[in-house]
Design an enzyme around this catalytic site. Structure first.
Site, short mmCIF file in Angstrom:
data_model
loop_
_atom_site.label_atom_id
_atom_site.label_comp_id
_atom_site.label_asym_id
_atom_site.label_seq_id
_atom_site.Cartn_x
_atom_site.Cartn_y
_atom_site.Cartn_z
N HIS A 28 -1.64 -9.41 12.55
CA HIS A 28 -1.31 -8.33 11.76
C HIS A 28 -0.83 -7.38 13.14
O HIS A 28 -1.78 -7.29 13.99
CB HIS A 28 -2.15 -7.69 10.99
CG HIS A 28 -1.80 -6.34 10.65
ND1 HIS A 28 -0.69 -6.03 9.93
CD2 HIS A 28 -2.81 -5.05 10.39
CE1 HIS A 28 -0.73 -4.72 9.47
NE2 HIS A 28 -2.08 -4.10 10.19
N GLU A 41 0.85 -1.22 -0.16
CA GLU A 41 -0.02 0.03 -0.18
C GLU A 41 0.95 1.17 -0.03
O GLU A 41 0.34 2.32 0.39
CB GLU A 41 -0.84 0.14 1.09
CG GLU A 41 -0.12 -0.26 2.52
CD GLU A 41 -1.21 -0.16 3.54
OE1 GLU A 41 -2.04 0.71 3.84
OE2 GLU A 41 -1.41 -1.16 4.39
N CYS A 46 -3.15 -3.34 4.47
CA CYS A 46 -2.27 -4.28 5.00
C CYS A 46 -2.83 -5.70 4.59
O CYS A 46 -2.16 -6.66 5.11
CB CYS A 46 -2.14 -4.16 6.57
SG CYS A 46 -1.61 -2.62 6.94
N1 CAA Z 1 3.01 3.80 30.52
C1 CAA Z 1 2.50 2.73 30.10
N2 CAA Z 1 1.30 2.80 29.19
C2 CAA Z 1 0.91 4.05 28.77
C3 CAA Z 1 1.60 5.40 29.23
C4 CAA Z 1 2.40 5.19 30.13
N3 CAA Z 1 3.09 6.30 30.59
N4 CAA Z 1 0.95 6.28 28.91
C5 CAA Z 1 -0.09 5.95 28.00
N5 CAA Z 1 -0.09 4.56 28.02
C6 CAA Z 1 -0.94 3.81 27.38
C7 CAA Z 1 -2.53 4.19 27.39
O1 CAA Z 1 -3.13 3.61 28.48
C8 CAA Z 1 -3.03 3.52 25.93
O2 CAA Z 1 -3.07 2.18 26.32
P1 CAA Z 1 -4.60 1.36 25.79
O3 CAA Z 1 -4.36 1.08 24.41
O4 CAA Z 1 -4.21 0.01 26.51
O5 CAA Z 1 -5.79 2.00 26.41
C9 CAA Z 1 -1.74 3.40 25.00
O6 CAA Z 1 -0.54 3.73 25.87
C10 CAA Z 1 -1.92 4.47 23.95
O7 CAA Z 1 -2.28 5.73 24.69
P2 CAA Z 1 -3.24 6.95 23.95
O8 CAA Z 1 -4.45 6.04 23.46
O9 CAA Z 1 -3.22 8.05 24.85
O10 CAA Z 1 -2.18 7.07 22.57
P3 CAA Z 1 -2.49 7.99 21.56
O11 CAA Z 1 -3.77 9.01 21.61
O12 CAA Z 1 -1.05 8.70 21.36
O13 CAA Z 1 -2.84 7.11 20.27
C11 CAA Z 1 -2.52 5.29 18.64
C12 CAA Z 1 -2.33 5.88 19.98
C13 CAA Z 1 -3.94 5.46 18.63
C14 CAA Z 1 -2.12 3.84 18.51
C15 CAA Z 1 -1.83 6.25 17.48
O14 CAA Z 1 -0.32 6.10 17.77
C16 CAA Z 1 -2.07 5.78 16.32
O15 CAA Z 1 -3.25 6.32 15.74
N6 CAA Z 1 -1.39 5.27 15.42
C17 CAA Z 1 -1.84 4.71 14.15
C18 CAA Z 1 -2.53 3.33 14.38
C19 CAA Z 1 -2.67 2.57 13.06
O16 CAA Z 1 -1.81 2.15 12.55
N7 CAA Z 1 -3.67 2.10 12.69
C20 CAA Z 1 -4.10 1.41 11.69
C21 CAA Z 1 -4.00 0.01 12.12
S1 CAA Z 1 -4.25 -1.15 10.89
C22 CAA Z 1 -2.92 -0.92 9.72
O17 CAA Z 1 -1.84 -1.11 9.73
C23 CAA Z 1 -3.58 -0.12 8.86
C24 CAA Z 1 -3.66 -0.98 7.38
O18 CAA Z 1 -4.41 -1.57 7.01
C25 CAA Z 1 -2.73 0.04 6.82
#
Ligand code: CAA
Length: 386
Positions: A233, A79, A111
């Protein structure tokens, strides 16, 4: 007839970023990335590395073992393609000196692309028993600097040689598919980085896992206990962990620890390179094979959950073949990961910005990629050279 993966190769970029350093630079607690997201490092592609070079390098790993006279099909799932029209697989075919008589093309569904290719290859080998196929998932995941998705970038390719009487894993008949038209992740034609609703994407991924896993169990009269491991994945390992918790919830006490331990083994490589998009599920499988040791035995069933945003999910399974260990390249892969060049955050930002620039019609590029590996050498009249 048994059909499955006979050889498997893996390539990633020469450079990586340590996510502790990214966390510090972005003012985030490093444990959020390490534990909350579940990633340690991410691969960073420079100007001379693209999905073609990764695809070629991953296939070179086992190509000497392939009887080219029997090869009939080459599919590249991606992709992050390098041309709107010409298939990346043609560049790969040329570099690898594959026969002109093979059928070759590129597949896209986020993916899921490599799984679509794998299923086509399985059916192709079934219909043409004396023929074999190569399926490659190759991608570079780019979300952009200072975005919430930044920590979940990565790059690499996994190449699989599909044949009858395979040496590594033989697939079971059947599969469970599920799709819906949704917007969780997409990249319009005029964008070089992806748009993503990360939390929605996780929600849909988990829903699709549950649907396809349950459907597969029903279809084949199985329970979660019948799997020695399930591979996922892994855009980031926390996403797979959440799905594995759903699988474990359906398992007996005896199976829980095994499924949890094997899940950890399946994440080891992904934690070091990040999201491979199409190749990600197959890197989880490779990581499991090369790290689980005595926890994995021939004859056992391994599940595969493939997910492509947009969205398409599929669950299928296979049985590990006796002697599979002899066909792995664990040392080579571990050496490849340990010999990468570490970038500072500033260097990563420069490399990232450079790779988003449009190239002139004619340009020659030189590379510091490891000797013996392919790189993108520039273009003439916008036609790419490797
Ligand atoms: N210590 C330990 N854990 C902590 C922490 C700390 N100090 N601070 C935060 N966390 C945890 C949170 O509790 C949370 O855990 P849970 O998911 O278990 O609730 C985790 O860390 C992430 O925290 P947030 O949700 O607050 O993080 P964020 O708002 O920065 O977003 C994300 C995280 C949603 C993953 C973001 O990075 C994102 O959007 N990434 C892209 C995701 C992605 O790739 N999606 C497509 C997936 S499928 C694919 O690959 C697509 C395809 O077909 C192309």
């Amino acid at each position: 007839m048994k059909i499955g993966i006979d050889r498997i190769g893996f390539a990633t970029t020469n450079k990586y970023l340590d996510l502790d350093e990214l966390a510090n630079a972005r003012g985030v607690d490093p444990n959020k990335f390490k534990i909350g997201i579940g990633q340690n490092k991410m691969a960073v592609a420079d100007m001379t590395e693209d999905i073609v070079t990764l695809a070629i390098n991953s296939t070179l790993e086992y190509l000497d073992d392939v009887d080219l006279a029997k090869l009939g099909l080459l599919i590249v799932g991606t992709e992050s393609g390098i041309d709107q029209s010409k298939s990346a697989s043609l560049f790969v075919k040329e570099a690898l000196n594959l026969p002109n008589e093979i059928r070759t093309f590129e597949v896209k569904e986020a993916c899921f692309g490599a799984t679509a290719g794998l299923m086509m290859a399985r059916d192709y080998v079934r219909a043409h028993p004396n023929h074999t196929a190569i399926v490659i998932g190759s991608d570079i995941a780019r979300y952009g600097l200072n975005t919430s998705g930044e920590v979940t970038q990565g790059a690499g390719a996994v190449s699989m040689f599909i044949a009858q009487e395979p040496k590594i894993i033989a697939f079971e008949e059947g599969h469970a598919s599920y799709s819906e038209d949704i917007n969780d992740f997409w990249r319009p034609n005029n964008f070089k980085t992806a748009l993503v609703d990360g939390k929605y994407s996780t929600e849909i991924y988990l829903k699709f896992f549950q649907k396809t896993f349950d459907a597969y169990l029903n279809q084949n009269k199985l329970t979660a206990d019948d799997f020695t491991a399930i591979t996922y994945h892994l855009p980031f390992t926390k996403m797979g962990l959440k799905a594995n918790r759903l699988a474990v919830a359906e398992a007996s006490e005896d199976s829980k620890a095994r499924l949890e331990e094997n899940f950890e083994y399946s994440t080891k490589y992904g934690r070091e390179v990040g999201n491979l998009y199409t190749g990600s599920l197959y890197l989880s499988f490779l990581s499991l094979l090369e790290n689980a040791g005595a926890n994995l035995q021939a004859g056992k069933r391994i599940g595969f959950f493939s997910y492509g945003s947009g969205a398409m999910g599929e669950f299928f399974a296979g049985e590990l073949v006796s002697g599979y260990e002899q066909y792995l390249n664990k040392e080579l892969h571990q050496q490849m990961l340990s010999e990468r060049t570490k970038l500072s955050v500033a260097e990563y930002e420069n490399v990232f910005t450079e790779t988003l620039k449009d190239l002139p019609e004619d340009i020659e590029l030189s590379s510091d990629v490891t000797a013996g590996k392919y790189y993108f050498a520039g273009q003439n009249g916008f036609a790419r050279n490797y």
